[in-house]
Motif scaffolding. Structure first.
Motif, mmCIF file in Angstrom:
data_model
loop_
_atom_site.group_PDB
_atom_site.id
_atom_site.type_symbol
_atom_site.label_atom_id
_atom_site.label_comp_id
_atom_site.label_asym_id
_atom_site.label_seq_id
_atom_site.Cartn_x
_atom_site.Cartn_y
_atom_site.Cartn_z
ATOM 1 N N ARG A 192 0.835 -1.203 0.000
ATOM 2 C CA ARG A 192 0.000 0.000 0.000
ATOM 3 C C ARG A 192 0.870 1.254 0.000
ATOM 4 O O ARG A 192 0.586 2.225 -0.712
ATOM 5 N N ALA A 193 1.924 1.232 0.818
ATOM 6 C CA ALA A 193 2.825 2.382 0.881
ATOM 7 C C ALA A 193 3.480 2.628 -0.469
ATOM 8 O O ALA A 193 3.582 3.764 -0.937
ATOM 9 N N ALA A 248 7.744 9.937 0.263
ATOM 10 C CA ALA A 248 7.989 8.625 0.839
ATOM 11 C C ALA A 248 7.980 8.665 2.364
ATOM 12 O O ALA A 248 7.430 7.776 3.020
ATOM 13 N N ILE A 249 8.573 9.695 2.957
ATOM 14 C CA ILE A 249 8.645 9.772 4.412
ATOM 15 C C ILE A 249 7.254 9.897 5.019
ATOM 16 O O ILE A 249 6.941 9.272 6.038
ATOM 17 N N ASP A 250 6.372 10.690 4.395
ATOM 18 C CA ASP A 250 5.005 10.847 4.901
ATOM 19 C C ASP A 250 4.258 9.514 4.867
ATOM 20 O O ASP A 250 3.567 9.143 5.820
ATOM 21 N N VAL A 251 4.406 8.797 3.758
ATOM 22 C CA VAL A 251 3.714 7.514 3.598
ATOM 23 C C VAL A 251 4.247 6.495 4.605
ATOM 24 O O VAL A 251 3.481 5.768 5.244
ATOM 25 N N ALA A 252 5.566 6.439 4.749
ATOM 26 C CA ALA A 252 6.178 5.471 5.669
ATOM 27 C C ALA A 252 5.669 5.674 7.092
ATOM 28 O O ALA A 252 5.312 4.708 7.788
ATOM 29 N N LEU A 253 5.609 6.909 7.540
ATOM 30 C CA LEU A 253 5.144 7.195 8.901
ATOM 31 C C LEU A 253 3.680 6.828 9.078
ATOM 32 O O LEU A 253 3.277 6.297 10.114
ATOM 33 N N TYR A 300 11.870 6.564 7.789
ATOM 34 C CA TYR A 300 11.942 6.085 6.407
ATOM 35 C C TYR A 300 12.981 4.980 6.289
ATOM 36 O O TYR A 300 12.815 4.032 5.509
ATOM 37 N N ALA A 301 14.047 5.075 7.084
ATOM 38 C CA ALA A 301 15.075 4.039 7.057
ATOM 39 C C ALA A 301 14.490 2.678 7.435
ATOM 40 O O ALA A 301 14.829 1.649 6.852
ATOM 41 N N GLY A 302 13.563 2.677 8.422
ATOM 42 C CA GLY A 302 12.913 1.440 8.811
ATOM 43 C C GLY A 302 12.068 0.871 7.686
ATOM 44 O O GLY A 302 12.059 -0.341 7.433
ATOM 45 N N PHE A 303 11.325 1.747 6.998
ATOM 46 C CA PHE A 303 10.534 1.327 5.841
ATOM 47 C C PHE A 303 11.446 0.782 4.746
ATOM 48 O O PHE A 303 11.174 -0.273 4.151
ATOM 49 N N TYR A 304 12.541 1.471 4.485
ATOM 50 C CA TYR A 304 13.481 1.083 3.433
ATOM 51 C C TYR A 304 14.046 -0.316 3.702
ATOM 52 O O TYR A 304 14.075 -1.179 2.814
ATOM 53 N N LYS A 305 14.483 -0.551 4.936
ATOM 54 C CA LYS A 305 15.068 -1.848 5.279
ATOM 55 C C LYS A 305 14.038 -2.967 5.165
ATOM 56 O O LYS A 305 14.343 -4.059 4.676
ATOM 57 N N GLY A 357 14.034 -7.468 -2.011
ATOM 58 C CA GLY A 357 15.395 -7.635 -2.498
ATOM 59 C C GLY A 357 15.982 -6.421 -3.185
ATOM 60 O O GLY A 357 17.008 -6.523 -3.867
ATOM 61 N N GLY A 358 15.364 -5.274 -3.061
ATOM 62 C CA GLY A 358 15.870 -4.045 -3.682
ATOM 63 C C GLY A 358 15.169 -2.840 -3.101
ATOM 64 O O GLY A 358 14.200 -2.969 -2.339
ATOM 65 N N SER A 359 15.630 -1.648 -3.481
ATOM 66 C CA SER A 359 15.058 -0.423 -2.941
ATOM 67 C C SER A 359 13.701 -0.125 -3.574
ATOM 68 O O SER A 359 13.405 -0.595 -4.684
#
Length: 435
Positions: free
Chosen positions: A61-62, A72-77, A84-89, A96-98
């Motif tokens: 969904r994000a 991206a930061i707004d959506v992740a939160l 955003y780093a937590g979402f990225y990881k 398997g990719g960004s």
């Protein structure tokens, strides 16, 4: 209630509450089962644990919202990630990719083979040997996304769950308002759609085809522009009736541009020597900022490009692809239609000379059916600039779209260089005296 129905009910609850803290304990309590027993049933039904299912659905969904242009930061939160780093990881672990690389490769789309499409079609009680072909505009351009023509009477479409269910809800609501709409054909099991990684829907086709480039840019371009505008205005009248049922995401266009797109365009302005002066950006921030809060907002189509508006016998017969519907300023749709036509510059002589006539027709047609407020008339140019800045910023950020980014920069520069002429055309279209 059967165990399968209990799990299905839990999945629906998850989907409706993704932005809240959901636990297996909560779902088990709702079902009246122990956590252990509920978890076992859930794994049997979905192939993954409750937490894994919720995590994957949140990432999907994000990603869809980020692909639609949100920060991206707004959506992740919003989806429960602390940073955003937590979402990225989490995304890298799952895919398997960004996120950026994933979007650039596939536009979040699942590809289907001919054999798979045949297997999917067998779920409906229709003639099984009908040809299944990609959908093209009248001038030979393939319509983007997973859309196929099945024979002459059906359309098969696939997309993300959220987008396709919203699409169906809008189509049914419009049909109830008397519009021609591609409502779903029930499968043999009585379902409206199949879940094949993406939601797959079979609909009856809407009579008509997208208008060809020779017609859009021909001698009757102003008249055809007027028909585009009138049809969008009629669509908006219907959408206002069903908005409460759809409960769309609301986009703040001014904030979206000033906090993201405008900043990215300023970088490109320097990098690519676009020549846009500081006064262009300052005028947008100051004057559109004053007008924005006074502009009417409502449920809109969001993607009324020429491929999504169908004509038959010189008249508009319907719209397709409501996948991106949202609440926004209503000016977005007629302005997006105009910029979408401008983007089809390939193979058209003197397009920049012809386009203002089409723009005038679109705005005049819209205003005739759905009269614009004074502030809206003043804001049309800024909404056009908003759309173009969003496209320019977004395309440059996706490696596969570099050519589209270059084209968007050229269009934005043309709009700025011809601001006075465009404003005169718009004033004539909405009959602003002394402008």
């Amino acid at each position: 209630m059967q165990p399968s129905d209990i799990i299905k009910s839990g999945i629906i609850y998850i989907e409706q509450n993704l932005k809240t803290d959901i636990t297996a304990e909560e779902l088990a309590n709702m079902a009246g089962y122990s956590v252990w027993h509920y978890h076992r049933l859930f794994v049997q039904s979905t192939g993954m644990s409750v937490s894994a299912y919720i995590g994957k659905l949140r990432l999907n969904r994000a990603l869809n919202e980020i692909a639609g242009g949100r920060r991206a930061i707004d959506v992740a939160l919003e989806y429960g990630f602390d940073t955003y780093a937590g979402f990225y990881k989490a995304f890298v672990r799952m895919y398997g990719g960004s996120p950026k690389n994933y979007l650039s490769k596939s536009e979040v789309s699942v590809m289907f083979t001919e054999k798979e499409l045949r297997e999917i079609l067998s779920n409906w009680d229709v003639q099984q040997d009908l040809p299944i072909i990609d959908v093209y505009t009248m001038d030979g351009t393939k319509i983007s996304g997973n859309v196929w023509l099945v024979g002459e009477d059906y359309i098969l479409k696939a997309g993300s769950r959220e987008r396709m269910l919203t699409n169906m809800k809008v189509a049914k609501a419009l049909a109830a308002q008397g519009f021609v709409a591609s409502t779903p054909v029930l499968s043999k099991s009585g379902k409206e759609y199949l879940d094949k990684g993406q939601i797959v829907v079979l609909t009856r086709g809407i009579k008509g085809n997208p208008l060809s480039k020779p017609d859009r840019f021909g001698e009757s371009r102003r008249e055809f522009g007027k028909k585009y505008g009138e049809s969008i205005a009629r669509l908006h009248k219907a959408l206002t009736v069903v908005e409460s049922e759809i409960q769309p995401y609301e986009q703040n266009l001014y904030t979206h541009v000033t906090e993201w797109a405008l900043l990215e365009v300023r970088k490109q302005n320097i990098k690519f020597n676009m020549g846009l002066p500081d006064t262009f950006f300052e005028d947008y921030i100051n004057n559109f900022g004053i007008l924005f809060d006074k502009l009417p907002k409502q449920l809109i189509h969001r993607d009324p490009n020429p491929s999504n508006i169908l004509f038959d016998g010189g008249e508009v017969t319907g719209f397709i692809d409501f996948d991106l519907s949202e609440r926004n300023v209503r000016l977005w749709d007629p302005c997006y239609c105009a910029t979408g036509i401008l983007s089809e510059w390939r193979g058209v002589d003197h397009i920049y000379e012809k386009w203002p006539d089409i723009l005038e027709g679109i705005i005049r047609g819209y205003d005739n059916v759905n009269p614009l407020m004074f502030e809206e008339k003043q804001a049309i140019f800024y909404v056009i600039c908003s759309i173009q800045m969003i496209c320019t910023a977004y395309f440059e950020g996706v490696p596969a779209y570099k050519e589209l980014a270059k084209q968007s920069r050229e269009m934005l520069k043309f709009i700025w260089e011809n601001e006075m002429h465009i404003r005169k055309v718009l004033a004539r279209a909405v009959q602003i005296e002394g402008d």
